[in-house]
Design a protein around this motif. Structure first.
Motif, short mmCIF file in Angstrom:
data_model
loop_
_atom_site.label_atom_id
_atom_site.label_comp_id
_atom_site.label_asym_id
_atom_site.label_seq_id
_atom_site.Cartn_x
_atom_site.Cartn_y
_atom_site.Cartn_z
N LYS A 16 0.82 -1.13 0.01
CA LYS A 16 0.14 0.07 0.15
C LYS A 16 1.05 1.28 -0.01
CE LYS A 16 -2.11 -0.77 3.88
NZ LYS A 16 -1.47 -2.31 4.11
N THR A 34 -1.75 6.24 7.61
CA THR A 34 -2.13 6.23 8.70
C THR A 34 -1.56 5.15 9.62
OG1 THR A 34 -3.92 4.69 8.15
CG2 THR A 34 -4.35 6.90 7.75
N SER A 106 -1.12 -3.51 16.72
CA SER A 106 -2.43 -3.99 16.59
C SER A 106 -3.16 -3.82 17.79
CB SER A 106 -2.50 -5.36 15.86
OG SER A 106 -2.01 -5.23 14.66
N ARG A 115 -8.52 5.11 18.33
CA ARG A 115 -9.21 5.19 16.91
C ARG A 115 -9.81 6.59 16.60
NH1 ARG A 115 -7.64 0.93 14.46
NH2 ARG A 115 -8.50 1.78 12.73
N ASP A 137 -9.08 1.02 7.51
CA ASP A 137 -10.43 1.36 7.47
C ASP A 137 -10.73 2.61 6.98
OD1 ASP A 137 -9.00 3.03 9.35
OD2 ASP A 137 -10.33 3.15 10.88
N ILE A 138 -9.91 2.91 5.72
CA ILE A 138 -9.89 4.30 5.15
C ILE A 138 -11.32 4.30 4.29
CG2 ILE A 138 -8.87 6.12 3.85
CD1 ILE A 138 -7.41 5.23 6.36
N ASP A 192 -6.34 -7.50 13.20
CA ASP A 192 -6.89 -6.13 12.60
C ASP A 192 -8.10 -6.51 11.97
OD1 ASP A 192 -4.49 -4.78 13.24
OD2 ASP A 192 -3.58 -4.99 11.15
N ARG A 195 -10.82 -6.98 15.43
CA ARG A 195 -11.00 -6.20 16.36
C ARG A 195 -12.55 -5.81 16.23
NH1 ARG A 195 -7.16 -2.21 13.69
NH2 ARG A 195 -8.44 -1.16 12.15
O1 C5P Z 1 -0.11 -0.16 7.77
P1 C5P Z 1 0.82 -0.26 8.50
O2 C5P Z 1 1.26 -1.84 8.51
O3 C5P Z 1 2.13 0.53 8.92
O4 C5P Z 1 -0.23 -0.22 9.81
C1 C5P Z 1 0.40 -0.73 11.39
C2 C5P Z 1 -0.84 -1.22 12.14
O5 C5P Z 1 -1.52 0.05 12.15
C3 C5P Z 1 -1.75 -2.32 11.58
O6 C5P Z 1 -1.43 -3.55 11.68
C4 C5P Z 1 -3.13 -1.84 12.42
O7 C5P Z 1 -3.04 -2.50 13.47
C5 C5P Z 1 -3.15 -0.36 12.37
N1 C5P Z 1 -3.71 0.34 11.66
C6 C5P Z 1 -5.14 0.39 11.78
N2 C5P Z 1 -5.63 1.25 10.92
C7 C5P Z 1 -5.03 2.07 9.88
C8 C5P Z 1 -3.99 1.63 9.65
C9 C5P Z 1 -3.11 0.94 10.42
O8 C5P Z 1 -5.67 -0.12 12.67
N3 C5P Z 1 -5.94 2.77 9.28
#
Ligand code: C5P
Length: 231
Positions: A16, A34, A106, A115, A137-138, A192, A195
Motif C-alpha cells: 500500500k 495512517t 495492533s 481510533r 479502515d479508510i 486487525d 477487532r
Molecule cells: O499499515 P501499517 O502496517 O504500517 O499499519 C500498522 C498497524 O496499524 C496495522 O497492523 C493496524 O493494527 C494499525 N492500523 C489500523 N488502521 C489503519 C492503519 C493502521 O488499525 N487505518
C-alpha cells in the motif's frame, strides 16, 4: 472547494505505502500513511511505560491513553525517499518499523479512544488537501465518501518475502527469519480483521487489486487508470 480522496486499504505488507507514495507524487496529492500514525502512538505508549513488550493493552486506563494522545503530535515531513515521521520533535521514521512496534501496534490500534482520535486527525488532513490515504479502515470508516477506494491484497507468502527483502536491504531487524515475518504478518492481519472497532475489511464499493506476482509499475498503472476513470 472539494478535495479528491483516494483510499487504499488492505492487509499488512501488501504494498500500500509503496504504491500510494508513487501515485501521490505523480498526481501531486498528499500521501497520508495512517499506519505510521498508529505506530507512532504505539511507540509513545511504550516510551511512557503504558505497555510492556509482551504487553496487554487491556490494562491501559482510558485516562492515560487520552493524556498520551494529547501529548503526542504526529507530523509528516517530505524527504528524498518518501517522508519522515516525527513524534513531537523526534524523528521516529525508522524506529516505528522495528519489531517491538510491529508486535504491539495492533493491540494499541484496537483501543476505541485511540481510533477516535487518529480518525479525527486523518479527516482534518483529508479536508484540507487532495489525499491518497492508506490503512485498514479508510474506505469503510475514515473517508466513506472517497472518490476512489482500492482494496490491495497479495498472498501472505509474497508479502512476507517482500518484507524480508526490504528489511535486509534497509538493515532493519535483519535477524528475523522469513518464517517469523510470515507468522507476524498473519497475526497482525488476524488481530486487525477481528477487532471490534472498524476492523480490516473491504468496503462494498472498493475495487479489489491483487498484486501477487505483479510488478510495482503495473500496479501503479492499474490504480492510476482506475483513478483517472473516476475523477
Ligand atoms: O499499515 P501499517 O502496517 O504500517 O499499519 C500498522 C498497524 O496499524 C496495522 O497492523 C493496524 O493494527 C494499525 N492500523 C489500523 N488502521 C489503519 C492503519 C493502521 O488499525 N487505518
Amino acid at each position: 472547494k472539494t478535495n479528491i480522496q483516494v483510499a487504499i486499504d488492505g492487509p499488512a505488507s501488501a504494498g500500500k505505502s509503496t504504491i500510494a507514495k508513487i501515485i501521490a507524487k505523480n498526481l501531486s496529492y498528499i500521501y497520508v500513511d495512517t499506519g505510521a500514525m498508529y505506530r507512532t502512538i504505539t511507540l509513545a505508549a511504550i516510551n511512557a511505560g503504558l505497555i510492556n513488550l509482551d504487553g496487554d493493552a487491556s490494562e491501559i486506563s482510558d485516562v492515560a491513553i487520552q493524556q498520551l494522545l494529547q501529548a503526542t503530535q504526529i507530523t509528516f515531513k517530505p524527504s528524498d525517499d518518501g517522508q519522515l515521521v516525527f513524534l513531537n520533535e523526534q524523528d521516529v521514521s525508522e524506529e516505528i518499523r522495528q519489531s517491538h512496534v510491529n508486535n504491539l501496534v495492533s493491540l494499541i490500534a484496537a483501543i476505541p479512544t485511540v481510533r477516535r482520535d487518529l480518525v479525527e486527525r486523518q479527516r482534518i488532513i483529508a479536508n484540507e488537501n487532495n489525499v491518497i490515504m492508506d490503512g485498514r479502515d479508510i474506505g469503510t470508516t475514515v473517508l466513506p465518501h472517497a472518490a476512489v477506494k482500492i482494496f490491495l491484497v497479495a498472498s501472505v507468502a509474497e508479502r512476507a518475502q517482500r518484507r524480508y527483502r526490504e528489511n535486509q536491504l534497509k538493515g532493519i531487524d535483519t535477524k528475523i527469519t522469513l518464517a517469523e515475518i510470515e507468522a507476524s504478518i498473519e497475526r497482525r492481519d488476524y488481530l486487525d480483521s477481528h477487532r471490534e472497532v472498524s476492523p480490516l475489511t473491504q468496503a462494498s464499493d472498493a475495487i479489489l487489486v491483487d498484486t501477487t506476482g505483479v510488478t510495482i509499475n503495473d500496479v501503479v498503472n492499474e490504480i492510476t487508470t482506475i483513478i483517472n476513470n473516476k475523477i
